[in-house]
Design an enzyme around this catalytic site. Structure first.
Site, PDB file in Angstrom:
ATOM      1  N   SER A   1       0.851  -1.199   0.000  1.00 26.54           N
ATOM      2  CA  SER A   1       0.000   0.000   0.000  1.00 26.54           C
ATOM      3  C   SER A   1       0.879   1.238   0.000  1.00 26.54           C
ATOM      4  CB  SER A   1      -0.870  -0.003   1.266  1.00 26.54           C
ATOM      5  OG  SER A   1      -1.545   1.217   1.417  1.00 26.54           O
TER       6      SER A   1
ATOM      7  N   TYR B   1      -2.100  -1.139  10.387  1.00 32.85           N
ATOM      8  CA  TYR B   1      -2.206  -1.407   8.944  1.00 32.85           C
ATOM      9  C   TYR B   1      -0.973  -0.858   8.213  1.00 32.85           C
ATOM     10  CZ  TYR B   1      -3.752  -1.346   4.113  1.00 32.85           C
ATOM     11  OH  TYR B   1      -3.818  -1.539   2.753  1.00 32.85           O
TER      12      TYR B   1
HETATM   13  N1  LIG Z   1      -8.661  -0.535  -1.568  1.00 28.63           N
HETATM   14  C1  LIG Z   1      -7.685   0.237  -1.138  1.00 28.63           C
HETATM   15  O1  LIG Z   1      -7.872   1.449  -0.923  1.00 28.63           O
HETATM   16  C2  LIG Z   1      -6.302  -0.342  -0.950  1.00 28.63           C
HETATM   17  C3  LIG Z   1      -5.211   0.543  -0.925  1.00 28.63           C
HETATM   18  C4  LIG Z   1      -3.940   0.020  -0.757  1.00 28.63           C
HETATM   19  C5  LIG Z   1      -3.756  -1.336  -0.615  1.00 28.63           C
HETATM   20  N2  LIG Z   1      -4.844  -2.173  -0.640  1.00 28.63           N
HETATM   21  C6  LIG Z   1      -4.600  -3.607  -0.465  1.00 28.63           C
HETATM   22  O2  LIG Z   1      -5.178  -4.305  -1.546  1.00 28.63           O
HETATM   23  C7  LIG Z   1      -5.421  -5.656  -1.153  1.00 28.63           C
HETATM   24  C8  LIG Z   1      -6.801  -6.080  -1.634  1.00 28.63           C
HETATM   25  O3  LIG Z   1      -7.781  -5.340  -0.922  1.00 28.63           O
HETATM   26  P1  LIG Z   1      -9.067  -4.737  -1.648  1.00 28.63           P
HETATM   27  O4  LIG Z   1      -8.901  -3.261  -1.675  1.00 28.63           O
HETATM   28  O5  LIG Z   1      -9.345  -5.453  -2.902  1.00 28.63           O
HETATM   29  O6  LIG Z   1     -10.163  -5.031  -0.519  1.00 28.63           O
HETATM   30  P2  LIG Z   1     -11.363  -6.085  -0.475  1.00 28.63           P
HETATM   31  O7  LIG Z   1     -12.299  -5.850  -1.604  1.00 28.63           O
HETATM   32  O8  LIG Z   1     -11.881  -5.984   0.930  1.00 28.63           O
HETATM   33  O9  LIG Z   1     -10.659  -7.491  -0.705  1.00 28.63           O
HETATM   34  C9  LIG Z   1     -10.002  -8.192   0.321  1.00 28.63           C
HETATM   35  C10 LIG Z   1      -9.889  -9.634  -0.088  1.00 28.63           C
HETATM   36  O10 LIG Z   1      -9.168 -10.334   0.930  1.00 28.63           O
HETATM   37  C11 LIG Z   1      -9.909 -11.503   1.287  1.00 28.63           C
HETATM   38  N3  LIG Z   1      -9.691 -11.823   2.701  1.00 28.63           N
HETATM   39  C12 LIG Z   1      -9.877 -11.015   3.769  1.00 28.63           C
HETATM   40  N4  LIG Z   1      -9.605 -11.678   4.907  1.00 28.63           N
HETATM   41  C13 LIG Z   1      -9.255 -12.946   4.530  1.00 28.63           C
HETATM   42  C14 LIG Z   1      -8.867 -14.107   5.263  1.00 28.63           C
HETATM   43  N5  LIG Z   1      -8.770 -14.103   6.600  1.00 28.63           N
HETATM   44  N6  LIG Z   1      -8.592 -15.252   4.569  1.00 28.63           N
HETATM   45  C15 LIG Z   1      -8.697 -15.261   3.207  1.00 28.63           C
HETATM   46  N7  LIG Z   1      -9.035 -14.187   2.471  1.00 28.63           N
HETATM   47  C16 LIG Z   1      -9.315 -13.045   3.131  1.00 28.63           C
HETATM   48  C17 LIG Z   1     -11.374 -11.128   1.033  1.00 28.63           C
HETATM   49  O11 LIG Z   1     -12.145 -12.284   0.749  1.00 28.63           O
HETATM   50  P3  LIG Z   1     -13.199 -12.959   1.760  1.00 28.63           P
HETATM   51  O12 LIG Z   1     -13.935 -11.861   2.446  1.00 28.63           O
HETATM   52  O13 LIG Z   1     -14.035 -13.801   0.850  1.00 28.63           O
HETATM   53  O14 LIG Z   1     -12.344 -13.765   2.679  1.00 28.63           O
HETATM   54  C18 LIG Z   1     -11.246 -10.295  -0.243  1.00 28.63           C
HETATM   55  O15 LIG Z   1     -11.247 -11.125  -1.361  1.00 28.63           O
HETATM   56  C19 LIG Z   1      -5.217  -5.696   0.366  1.00 28.63           C
HETATM   57  O16 LIG Z   1      -3.966  -6.259   0.664  1.00 28.63           O
HETATM   58  C20 LIG Z   1      -5.242  -4.225   0.759  1.00 28.63           C
HETATM   59  O17 LIG Z   1      -4.517  -3.976   1.939  1.00 28.63           O
HETATM   60  C21 LIG Z   1      -6.100  -1.703  -0.816  1.00 28.63           C
END
Ligand SMILES: NC(=O)c1ccc[n+]([C@@H]2O[C@H](COP(=O)([O-])OP(=O)(O)OC[C@H]3O[C@@H](n4cnc5c(N)ncnc54)[C@H](OP(=O)(O)O)[C@@H]3O)[C@@H](O)[C@H]2O)c1
Length: 269
Positions: free
Chosen positions: A143, A156
């Site tokens: 991130s 985080y």
């Molecule tokens: N969106 C942002 O603003 C942002 C910015 C910077 C970095 N990121 C990073 O991008 C990555 C993806 O996040 P996203 O933004 O796409 O958010 P998201 O839509 O909430 O996706 C998170 C994913 O992680 C899975 N997950 C969560 N807990 C889990 C567990 N205990 N075991 C297995 N799977 C799990 C969820 O699936 P289930 O709920 O089905 O388990 C979901 O598929 C993360 O690493 C996040 O930190 C996001």
């Protein structure tokens, strides 16, 4: 030798929504096989259907499991070993945050971030190495928050600083083995991330002034895959995020600290 994801077999964690689902959709048209994991089986089925619509001959494996636990990781690895799937590309994407101060946090949510963002990513990376075909690739989703100590997202941001540092070291260790490691550092991206990070009675974050950082998930993923193909160790997708990362890397701490204090006092994350 740079890794090219064409015709690859790719495993994606957190593939049931957001950036993980987008990685699956962008790889689907040219991939040989995808292995999608997340906890929600129905959401994984829906991403599978979207990928098959893009490439009906794609081989898709699903495993619904909680990778933040030893049992869940064990189930995932056993499922892979008992399948025909042999990855060229391993995408550690699953991650979560928590909006609010450490003092007011639920300790279970503090731990959940460390278990998922750090422990699962390290142990799955380690387990992936004997399975990865060469040339191969690892993409770790970090991130922009990894570049800053972030009050009200302290655990985080620190967990993502770990991911970036770990990935940069791994990129050097694995280069002689023909495995490219690319760390992706997105800025604020519209996914389910905020919904998960918000506390039950918590307020939404004030995202005022962050519009220039926000790009759609499709652009984050296409820039991440382009960086992997180019053999880059780290990428900050989007012009705004890339400029902000440069600024945060070079800003002296004595100037950064009062700025962080000011933002925290205003309640802006
Ligand atoms: N969106 C942002 O603003 C942002 C910015 C910077 C970095 N990121 C990073 O991008 C990555 C993806 O996040 P996203 O933004 O796409 O958010 P998201 O839509 O909430 O996706 C998170 C994913 O992680 C899975 N997950 C969560 N807990 C889990 C567990 N205990 N075991 C297995 N799977 C799990 C969820 O699936 P289930 O709920 O089905 O388990 C979901 O598929 C993360 O690493 C996040 O930190 C996001």
């Amino acid at each position: 030798m740079n890794f090219h994801p064409h015709h690859c077999c790719a495993l994606i964690t957190g593939a049931s929504s957001g950036l993980g689902a987008e990685f699956a959709r962008q790889l689907a048209p040219t991939a040989q096989a995808l292995f999608l994991t997340g906890r929600r089986a129905e959401a994984l089925e829906s991403v599978k259907a979207q990928c098959l619509a893009l490439n009906p001959s794609l081989n898709i494996h699903l495993c619904a499991c909680d990778i933040a636990t030893d049992e869940g990781r064990g189930l995932l690895l056993e499922t892979i070993r008992h399948s025909t799937f042999r990855p060229h590309l391993w995408i550690n994407n699953a991650g979560m945050g928590d909006y609010g101060t450490v003092a007011t946090a639920d300790p279970a949510k503090l731990r959940a971030q460390i278990d998922l963002n750090i422990t699962a990513l390290v142990l799955l990376t380690h387990a992936s190495l004997p399975l990865l075909q060469r040339p191969g690739g690892i993409v770790n989703v970090s991130s922009l928050a990894s570049t800053l100590p972030l009050p009200a997202m302290a655990v985080y941001a620190a967990s993502k600083a770990f991911v970036t540092s770990f990935s940069e070291a791994l990129a050097v260790e694995l280069a002689p083995a023909h495995i490219t490691v690319t760390c992706v550092c997105p800025g604020p991206t519209p996914t389910s991330f905020s919904q998960t990070a918000r506390r039950p009675q918590g307020e939404d974050t004030d995202r005022g002034g962050q519009d220039f950082l926000r790009i759609p998930p499709a652009q984050v993923v296409s820039e991440a895959l382009a960086a992997l193909r180019a053999g880059r160790a780290c990428v900050y997708p989007g012009v705004g995020v890339s400029l902000a990362a440069r600024l945060f890397h070079h800003l002296p701490r004595f100037l950064l600290r009062p700025l962080l204090r000011q933002r925290f006092a205003k309640g802006t994350i």
